[in-house]
Design a protein around this motif. Sequence first.
Motif, short mmCIF file in Angstrom:
data_model
loop_
_atom_site.label_atom_id
_atom_site.label_comp_id
_atom_site.label_asym_id
_atom_site.label_seq_id
_atom_site.Cartn_x
_atom_site.Cartn_y
_atom_site.Cartn_z
N GLN A 23 0.84 -1.20 0.00
CA GLN A 23 0.00 0.00 0.00
C GLN A 23 0.87 1.24 0.00
N GLY A 24 0.56 2.19 -0.85
CA GLY A 24 1.33 3.43 -0.90
C GLY A 24 2.49 3.39 -1.88
N SER A 25 2.87 2.19 -2.33
CA SER A 25 3.96 2.12 -3.32
C SER A 25 3.39 2.51 -4.68
N PRO A 26 4.20 3.09 -5.56
CA PRO A 26 3.65 3.58 -6.84
C PRO A 26 2.91 2.51 -7.63
N MET A 27 3.54 1.36 -7.84
CA MET A 27 2.87 0.31 -8.63
C MET A 27 1.75 -0.34 -7.84
N GLY A 28 1.95 -0.46 -6.53
CA GLY A 28 0.89 -1.02 -5.69
C GLY A 28 -0.38 -0.20 -5.80
N GLU A 29 -0.22 1.12 -5.90
CA GLU A 29 -1.41 1.97 -6.03
C GLU A 29 -2.05 1.84 -7.41
N VAL A 30 -1.23 1.60 -8.45
CA VAL A 30 -1.82 1.35 -9.78
C VAL A 30 -2.62 0.05 -9.74
N LEU A 31 -2.02 -1.00 -9.22
CA LEU A 31 -2.71 -2.30 -9.21
C LEU A 31 -3.98 -2.23 -8.37
N ARG A 32 -3.98 -1.36 -7.36
CA ARG A 32 -5.17 -1.21 -6.52
C ARG A 32 -6.29 -0.45 -7.22
N ARG A 33 -6.03 0.10 -8.39
CA ARG A 33 -7.10 0.77 -9.14
C ARG A 33 -7.86 -0.19 -10.06
N PHE A 34 -7.52 -1.46 -9.97
CA PHE A 34 -8.16 -2.49 -10.81
C PHE A 34 -8.68 -3.60 -9.90
N TRP A 35 -9.78 -4.23 -10.33
CA TRP A 35 -10.25 -5.43 -9.66
C TRP A 35 -9.18 -6.51 -9.84
N GLN A 36 -8.79 -7.12 -8.75
CA GLN A 36 -7.77 -8.18 -8.83
C GLN A 36 -8.37 -9.52 -8.39
N PRO A 37 -8.11 -10.59 -9.15
CA PRO A 37 -8.63 -11.89 -8.73
C PRO A 37 -7.84 -12.43 -7.54
N VAL A 38 -8.57 -13.03 -6.60
CA VAL A 38 -7.91 -13.53 -5.39
C VAL A 38 -8.24 -14.99 -5.11
N ALA A 39 -9.27 -15.53 -5.76
CA ALA A 39 -9.63 -16.92 -5.49
C ALA A 39 -10.55 -17.40 -6.61
N VAL A 139 -11.33 -8.67 -5.92
CA VAL A 139 -11.37 -7.71 -4.82
C VAL A 139 -10.88 -6.36 -5.34
N TYR A 140 -11.49 -5.30 -4.85
CA TYR A 140 -11.02 -3.96 -5.22
C TYR A 140 -10.40 -3.31 -3.98
N THR A 276 -7.84 -18.12 -25.70
CA THR A 276 -9.06 -18.54 -25.00
C THR A 276 -9.02 -18.24 -23.51
N GLU A 277 -7.96 -17.61 -23.06
CA GLU A 277 -7.96 -17.29 -21.63
C GLU A 277 -7.36 -15.94 -21.32
N CYS A 278 -7.90 -15.35 -20.30
CA CYS A 278 -7.49 -14.05 -19.82
C CYS A 278 -6.83 -14.30 -18.47
N THR A 279 -5.55 -13.99 -18.37
CA THR A 279 -4.79 -14.37 -17.18
C THR A 279 -4.25 -13.13 -16.46
N TRP A 280 -4.47 -13.11 -15.17
CA TRP A 280 -3.94 -12.03 -14.34
C TRP A 280 -2.70 -12.54 -13.60
N THR A 281 -1.60 -11.81 -13.72
CA THR A 281 -0.43 -12.07 -12.88
C THR A 281 -0.65 -11.31 -11.59
N VAL A 282 -0.82 -12.02 -10.49
CA VAL A 282 -1.25 -11.39 -9.24
C VAL A 282 -0.10 -11.39 -8.23
#
Length: 416
Positions: A23-39, A139-140, A276-282
């Motif tokens: 939290q608060g890191s430059p890229m961390g804040e970018v990634l937090r502006r998108f829905w991220q898959p968690v499970a 999760v957002y 055929t697939e959309c993959t998130w690097t999390v």
Amino acid sequence: MIENNAYGQTTPSEDIELTHVEQGSPMGEVLRRFWQPVALSEELTDLPKKVKILCEELVLFRTKQGKVGCVLPHCSHRGTSLEWGRIEENGIRCCYHGWLYQPDGKCVEMPCEPSGVCERMNVHQPAYPTTEYGGLVFVYMGPAGTEPLLPMYDIIDTRGRDDVVLKGMKLWEGQGIGYVQDCNWLQNHENAVDPWHLLILHQMISGDQFTSGLMHGGKPTIEFIDTPLGVAYEFRRELLNKNRVIRSLEAILPNVILVPNLHEPGDAAKYQEKCTECTWTVPVDNEHLTAFSIVAWPLENGQPKKGWKPGTDTRTALRPGSTTNPLSYEQRQRRPDDREAQEGQRPIAVHALEKLATSDRGIVMLRRKLREQIKAVKDNKDPSNVVRDPDLNRAIPTRSWNTILVPKEAGVTAEA
Ligand code: FES
Ligand SMILES: [Fe+2]
């Protein structure tokens, strides 16, 4: 600067701006502006699930009514982890003194307290918004109230389509064990726009790891393309069977990759057969990553087609779990894979020590565009690829496909 070796060389620090995700890191804040898959949706059963993403531990649960909640683990009362909690009709109950939290975090029961206390105390367990799509739980984690839409890329937008069903998968997982790779997320993500390693790591060093017709043939030409969504490459080559392949792969900012079928045999003509697939690097934290995919699984007679395999389901499925790698050290040395290559770049690659060359153009473009997203967030703007207009959120065109030209067609499109 850290002292490195006997010659007095020093290792500069990693590129914190692009790699760190707390939290608060430059890229961390970018990634937090998108829905991220968690499970996977199917992982939320009658027990809570503790996960870690972007350096934050979270507890996910699905109420008996079916609503998904995502709360910080430590109970607002006296801190017991809600991973030990009990799932009830409309929330999760802490195991210790029974405070009951709704999916939005509001505490609605304190069984050890006289009536009226729960209302008066008005406790909210910190919670993030959740959504589900295509068999994944997202999760957002951005600022409250700024959730965008989940981008409907063409391959996962099934509105008006009846030829596929969406499935949430961990493609590199193997069976049942969570896949975690022990390095920074960016090393895995930018690997997608590094097509030259296919020819070296996956062909020359380790043999044809993709059991594909595409890995053998003449010298390819590779072009890198700045796309509206991110960075793509086009890989063109004549195959051993004299057919020609045009393979396009796109990395979407900030952390989505679309990999067209790696098992393409290259033996029959086809035009822009979409991945055929959309993959998130999390990112799990700064030194670990995982991945989730939505797979558009073809239907046959209304049922998921039997025997079909996702195009990125590589043999890395043999390597589940960061601490349960079943391969010996010698096996890994004899047949190194993406995992060895990426983890071998250090837990967090040191960009300042790299000697980038012409084949790294995709990496350079991707990093530059990620920095533009960082700047947008710093300027209080939406980074690129944040979608808020439902009318624009329909089958967003992507650029990942395989085209196979057979000789007579190759003549027609000789410039390809
Ligand atoms: S610690 Fe959770 S209810 Fe007491
Ligand atoms: Fe690879």
